[in-house]
Design an enzyme around this catalytic site. Structure first.
Site, PDB file in Angstrom:
ATOM      1  N   ARG A   1      14.503 -33.361  30.612  1.00  0.00           N
ATOM      2  CA  ARG A   1      14.245 -32.597  29.389  1.00  0.00           C
ATOM      3  C   ARG A   1      12.853 -32.833  28.823  1.00  0.00           C
ATOM      4  NH1 ARG A   1      20.203 -33.745  28.154  1.00  0.00           N
ATOM      5  NH2 ARG A   1      19.295 -35.723  27.582  1.00  0.00           N
TER       6      ARG A   1
ATOM      7  N   GLU B   1      23.361 -48.562  30.091  1.00  0.00           N
ATOM      8  CA  GLU B   1      24.525 -49.208  29.482  1.00  0.00           C
ATOM      9  C   GLU B   1      25.399 -49.862  30.556  1.00  0.00           C
ATOM     10  OE1 GLU B   1      28.076 -48.184  26.305  1.00  0.00           O
ATOM     11  OE2 GLU B   1      26.677 -46.632  26.902  1.00  0.00           O
TER      12      GLU B   1
END
Length: 173
Positions: free
Chosen positions: A60, A97
């Protein structure tokens, strides 16, 4: 201007997993007035800076990097996931994560001393952005700034990367 842009950011609860409030930019970039406002705002922030290259982070970051490079009259450099760039690359690992990821750049993308603006859509924990900064530094580029449409301020990503260059975020949540 930020209030105008903010109204086009859609919240998606529990995406991509339960407990996450996802900031969806697709509603902002599909609106021509909002997309223009984002690019114009970024342009106004950097038009008086000497920017030789924009290093856009997959994927993006490309949305904002390409039109901004055009408006600034500078080159566009792509930072990608491993195995996506065809020529010689260097890579930098960063923590996610649950595990690790890598970011790559062509070894000839930035030359020594080139003023480089790093851009992406979102700054969260700063892992991806820090990997991008490290890649530019390894190629001996100067980082003008790191720029983001959205910063999730509670995740403290800017603290991780502010040692490399100023952190510019159009919207903070």
């Amino acid at each position: 201007m930020s209030d105008f842009i903010k109204q086009f950011i859609r919240d998606i609860p529990d995406f991509p997993k339960k407990g996450i409030l996802f900031k969806d930019i697709t509603t902002a970039i599909k609106n021509p007035d909002c997309f223009k406002a984002i690019i114009d705002e970024l342009y106004n922030l950097f038009k008086d800076k000497k920017v030789d290259k924009i290093a856009a982070i997959e994927s993006r970051g490309y949305i904002f990097g390409a039109p901004l490079a055009y408006k600034l009259g500078c080159g566009l450099v792509l930072m990608r996931k491993p195995g996506k760039l065809p020529a010689q690359t260097i890579s930098e690992s960063y923590d996610l994560e649950y595990g690790q990821a890598q970011l790559e750049i062509h070894t000839d993308a930035i030359t020594k001393g080139e003023n480089t603006l790093i851009i992406d859509d979102l700054l969260a924990t700063g892992g991806t952005a820090e990997a991008a900064c490290k890649l530019v530094k390894r190629l001996e580029g100067n980082i003008v700034a790191t720029a983001f449409l959205i910063e999730l301020a509670d995740l403290n990503g800017s603290k991780k990367i502010k040692k490399y260059a100023p952190v510019i975020s159009l919207l903070k949540y």
